[in-house]
Design an enzyme around this catalytic site. Structure first.
Site, PDB file in Angstrom:
ATOM      1  N   CYS A  50      -7.668 -13.282   0.006  1.00 25.73           N
ATOM      2  CA  CYS A  50      -7.240 -12.858  -1.479  1.00 25.73           C
ATOM      3  C   CYS A  50      -8.455 -12.369  -2.209  1.00 25.73           C
ATOM      4  O   CYS A  50      -8.020 -11.661  -3.218  1.00 25.73           O
ATOM      5  CB  CYS A  50      -6.457 -13.914  -2.085  1.00 25.73           C
ATOM      6  SG  CYS A  50      -5.365 -14.885  -1.163  1.00 25.73           S
ATOM      7  N   HIS A  75      -6.551 -12.601  -9.413  1.00 23.88           N
ATOM      8  CA  HIS A  75      -5.806 -12.702  -8.214  1.00 23.88           C
ATOM      9  C   HIS A  75      -4.502 -13.547  -8.606  1.00 23.88           C
ATOM     10  O   HIS A  75      -4.791 -14.561  -9.256  1.00 23.88           O
ATOM     11  CB  HIS A  75      -6.522 -13.102  -7.011  1.00 23.88           C
ATOM     12  CG  HIS A  75      -5.655 -13.885  -5.908  1.00 23.88           C
ATOM     13  ND1 HIS A  75      -4.726 -12.975  -5.305  1.00 23.88           N
ATOM     14  CD2 HIS A  75      -5.910 -14.922  -5.276  1.00 23.88           C
ATOM     15  CE1 HIS A  75      -4.029 -13.653  -4.430  1.00 23.88           C
ATOM     16  NE2 HIS A  75      -4.489 -14.913  -4.404  1.00 23.88           N
ATOM     17  N   ASN A 129       2.486 -14.567  -4.398  1.00 24.09           N
ATOM     18  CA  ASN A 129       1.103 -14.139  -4.047  1.00 24.09           C
ATOM     19  C   ASN A 129       1.017 -13.157  -3.087  1.00 24.09           C
ATOM     20  O   ASN A 129       1.388 -13.621  -1.847  1.00 24.09           O
ATOM     21  CB  ASN A 129       0.434 -15.810  -3.664  1.00 24.09           C
ATOM     22  CG  ASN A 129      -1.085 -15.449  -3.274  1.00 24.09           C
ATOM     23  OD1 ASN A 129      -1.364 -14.443  -3.083  1.00 24.09           O
ATOM     24  ND2 ASN A 129      -1.910 -16.526  -3.207  1.00 24.09           N
TER      25      ASN A 129
HETATM   26  N1  ACO Z   1       8.732 -27.989  -2.285  1.00 22.85           N
HETATM   27  C1  ACO Z   1       8.832 -29.516  -2.396  1.00 22.85           C
HETATM   28  N2  ACO Z   1       7.911 -30.217  -2.189  1.00 22.85           N
HETATM   29  C2  ACO Z   1       6.817 -29.653  -1.734  1.00 22.85           C
HETATM   30  C3  ACO Z   1       6.401 -28.321  -1.324  1.00 22.85           C
HETATM   31  C4  ACO Z   1       7.896 -27.600  -1.572  1.00 22.85           C
HETATM   32  N3  ACO Z   1       7.663 -26.248  -1.308  1.00 22.85           N
HETATM   33  N4  ACO Z   1       5.315 -28.074  -0.893  1.00 22.85           N
HETATM   34  C5  ACO Z   1       4.685 -29.300  -1.030  1.00 22.85           C
HETATM   35  N5  ACO Z   1       5.683 -30.327  -1.300  1.00 22.85           N
HETATM   36  C6  ACO Z   1       5.259 -31.607  -1.640  1.00 22.85           C
HETATM   37  C7  ACO Z   1       4.305 -32.263  -0.993  1.00 22.85           C
HETATM   38  O1  ACO Z   1       4.662 -32.561   0.357  1.00 22.85           O
HETATM   39  C8  ACO Z   1       3.805 -33.518  -1.831  1.00 22.85           C
HETATM   40  O2  ACO Z   1       4.641 -34.520  -1.228  1.00 22.85           O
HETATM   41  P1  ACO Z   1       4.158 -36.017  -1.171  1.00 22.85           P
HETATM   42  O3  ACO Z   1       3.630 -36.270  -2.760  1.00 22.85           O
HETATM   43  O4  ACO Z   1       5.485 -36.880  -0.969  1.00 22.85           O
HETATM   44  O5  ACO Z   1       3.188 -35.935  -0.207  1.00 22.85           O
HETATM   45  C9  ACO Z   1       4.058 -33.121  -2.933  1.00 22.85           C
HETATM   46  O6  ACO Z   1       4.725 -31.968  -3.159  1.00 22.85           O
HETATM   47  C10 ACO Z   1       2.707 -32.696  -3.724  1.00 22.85           C
HETATM   48  O7  ACO Z   1       1.986 -31.669  -2.913  1.00 22.85           O
HETATM   49  P2  ACO Z   1       0.660 -31.211  -3.519  1.00 22.85           P
HETATM   50  O8  ACO Z   1       0.223 -29.832  -2.546  1.00 22.85           O
HETATM   51  O9  ACO Z   1      -0.292 -32.176  -3.955  1.00 22.85           O
HETATM   52  O10 ACO Z   1       1.259 -30.167  -4.737  1.00 22.85           O
HETATM   53  P3  ACO Z   1       0.578 -29.558  -5.808  1.00 22.85           P
HETATM   54  O11 ACO Z   1       0.644 -29.684  -7.156  1.00 22.85           O
HETATM   55  O12 ACO Z   1      -1.086 -29.559  -5.375  1.00 22.85           O
HETATM   56  O13 ACO Z   1       0.882 -28.191  -5.729  1.00 22.85           O
HETATM   57  C11 ACO Z   1       0.113 -26.035  -4.652  1.00 22.85           C
HETATM   58  C12 ACO Z   1       0.779 -27.335  -4.467  1.00 22.85           C
HETATM   59  C13 ACO Z   1       1.287 -25.112  -5.634  1.00 22.85           C
HETATM   60  C14 ACO Z   1      -0.042 -25.332  -3.424  1.00 22.85           C
HETATM   61  C15 ACO Z   1      -1.118 -25.960  -5.425  1.00 22.85           C
HETATM   62  O14 ACO Z   1      -1.858 -26.980  -4.866  1.00 22.85           O
HETATM   63  C16 ACO Z   1      -1.849 -24.649  -5.570  1.00 22.85           C
HETATM   64  O15 ACO Z   1      -1.499 -23.853  -6.268  1.00 22.85           O
HETATM   65  N6  ACO Z   1      -2.979 -24.555  -5.196  1.00 22.85           N
HETATM   66  C17 ACO Z   1      -3.969 -23.385  -5.022  1.00 22.85           C
HETATM   67  C18 ACO Z   1      -3.349 -22.675  -4.028  1.00 22.85           C
HETATM   68  C19 ACO Z   1      -3.827 -21.293  -4.140  1.00 22.85           C
HETATM   69  O16 ACO Z   1      -4.387 -20.858  -5.336  1.00 22.85           O
HETATM   70  N7  ACO Z   1      -3.744 -20.564  -3.038  1.00 22.85           N
HETATM   71  C20 ACO Z   1      -3.985 -19.020  -3.223  1.00 22.85           C
HETATM   72  C21 ACO Z   1      -5.499 -18.816  -3.113  1.00 22.85           C
HETATM   73  S1  ACO Z   1      -6.138 -18.254  -1.684  1.00 22.85           S
HETATM   74  C22 ACO Z   1      -5.026 -17.201  -1.408  1.00 22.85           C
HETATM   75  O17 ACO Z   1      -4.170 -16.498  -2.210  1.00 22.85           O
HETATM   76  C23 ACO Z   1      -4.762 -16.894   0.201  1.00 22.85           C
END
Ligand code: ACO
Length: 314
Positions: free
Chosen positions: A114, A239, A269
C-alpha cells in the site's frame, strides 16, 4: 522544476455495496460491522477478464485523453506500483507501454504494497531529474480481488480494485519544494502477506496490529516529517485503508478533517491505487489545481512493513 500536469483513474464498472458483497460471497458479516469499523460502504470489483494490467492501462488512457496525443513518444519512464500482479514479465509498466505506444520509455514495476504509489513517485521524481524534457508516467494499480480470499471475512470486506495515474513533465529538476521520508521494516508480527492455499495466493492481514503500527509508527513519523521541514500544506492525501485511521491522523496531527480527503466509503482500500485514484478525484472536483498554488503531503503505509511521506508544490 518538474511538474504534475495531468491525472487519470479507472474504476471497474461493477459496484458492490457491503450488502451486495456479503450476499454474493456468503460472508458472515454485516453492513453495520464493515461501515462502523472501516467507513467502507462499497467497492468496485473488476471482471474476471480484466487484469491488473488492463486497469493500469485504462487509468493511463483516461489520463492521456486529457493531454496532447503527441506526447506519447516523449514519455521517458513508466513506473507502475502494484502488489497484485501475477506477471513478473512483461511487467505492468511494459504492458502499459505497449498499450499506449510509448515506444521511447523505459519501464519498471514497484512492489511496496500500500506504500507502492508513494515509493513509485519518489523513484519517478528522482529519475525525471535525468531528463531535461519529456514526461514520466506514474501509476498505482491493483486488482485486489485476485488476491482476496472471500472466505476470510477479516480481509474480504476491506479492499477494492482500481488504478490511478499521474503524468510529470520533466525539466531536469525535481518537483517543486520536494521533501521525502521513506522507510521499510521487516516484521512478521505486523505483516501483510500472500499465503498459498491450494493453487491460490491470498492476502492475509493482522488488522489490529497494522492499525497499531499506523497509529504508533506512521503517524509519529509524519508528525516529525512535518515539524522537521516546517511544512504547511493544503491537503494531506493518505493511503485509504480505514476511515478510523484517517480520523486518527486528523486527531493526532490536530488538523481539520477537511484537510484529509477520503473516498474510502465508495472505493474501499485499493492499496497502491488509492492515492492516485483520490488525487484524480480531487483534480476533477477542483479541490486541487495543478497550477503551482497549492502544496500537498502524500502519506502511504502498508505491507512489508513500509511507509513514506512526500511533500511538494503542485
Ligand atoms: N464482519 C464481522 N465480524 C468480523 C469481521 C467482519 N468482516 N472481520 C472480523 N470480525 C470479527 C473478528 O472475528 C472479531 O471477533 P471476536 O471478537 O469474536 O474474535 C471481531 O470482529 C473484532 O475483530 P478485530 O480484528 O479485532 O476488529 P478491529 O476493530 O481491529 O477492526 C479492522 C478490524 C477493520 C481490520 C481494523 O483492525 C483495521 O482497520 N486495521 C487496519 C488495517 C489496515 O489499515 N490495513 C491496510 C493497511 S495496509 C494495506 O492497505 C494493504
Amino acid at each position: 522544476m518538474s511538474k504534475i500536469i495531468a491525472t487519470g483513474s479507472y474504476l471497474p464498472s461493477n459496484y458492490y455495496s457491503n450488502t451486495d458483497l456479503i450476499t454474493k460471497y456468503n460472508i458472515d458479516s454485516s453492513h453495520e460491522w464493515i461501515q462502523q469499523r472501516s467507513g467502507i460502504e462499497g467497492r468496485y470489483l473488476a471482471d474476471t477478464d480484466e487484469s491488473v494490467g488492463s486497469l493500469a492501462i485504462e487509468a493511463s488512457k483516461a489520463l492521456l485523453a486529457k493531454v496532447d496525443s503527441d506526447i506519447m513518444a516523449e514519455i521517458r519512464f513508466i513506473v507502475v506500483a502494484s502488489m497484485s500482479s501475477f506477471s513478473p514479465t512483461p511487467s505492468l509498466a511494459n504492458q502499459v507501454q505497449a498499450a499506449i505506444g510509448a515506444t521511447n520509455a523505459w519501464t519498471v514495476d514497484v512492489n511496496a504494497a500500500c506504500s507502492g504509489f508513494v515509493m513509485a513517485l519518489e523513484l519517478a521524481n528522482q529519475v525525471s531529474r535525468n531528463y531535461a524534457s519529456g514526461y514520466t508516467l506514474v501509476i498505482g494499480a491493483e486488482k485486489m480481488s485476485d488476491i482476496l480470499n472471500f472466505e476470510d471475512r477479516s480481509t474480504a470486506v476491506l479492499f477494492g480494485d482500481g488504478a490511478g495515474a499521474l503524468l510529470l513533465k520533466n525539466d531536469g529538476e525535481q518537483l517543486t519544494d520536494y521533501q521525502h521520508y521513506l522507510a521499510s521494516a521487516s516484521d512478521d508480527a505486523l505483516s501483510i502477506h500472500l499465503e498459498q492455499t491450494g493453487d491460490n495466493y491470498y492476502l492475509t492481514m493482522l488488522g489490529r496490529e497494522v492499525f497499531n503500527f499506523v497509529n504508533r509508527t506512521v503517524i509519529s513519523s509524519l508528525s516529525d516529517f512535518i515539524a522537521e521541514h516546517h511544512l504547511s500544506y493544503d491537503y494531506l492525501v493518505c493511503h485509504q485503508a480505514n476511515q478510523r485511521l484517517l480520523d486518527l491522523f486528523a486527531k493526532k496531527l490536530k488538523i481539520s478533517h477537511d484537510k484529509i480527503p477520503s473516498n474510502i466509503q465508495k472505493v474501499a482500500n485499493t492499496s497502491a491505487g488509492s492515492i492516485p485514484i483520490l488525487l484524480d478525484q480531487m483534480v476533477t472536483e477542483q479541490l486541487i489545481r495543478l497550477d503551482g498554488t497549492q502544496s500537498i503531503i502524500l502519506s502511504g503505509f502498508g505491507g512489508g512493513l513500509s511507509w513514506g511521506h512526500l511533500y511538494f508544490k503542485l
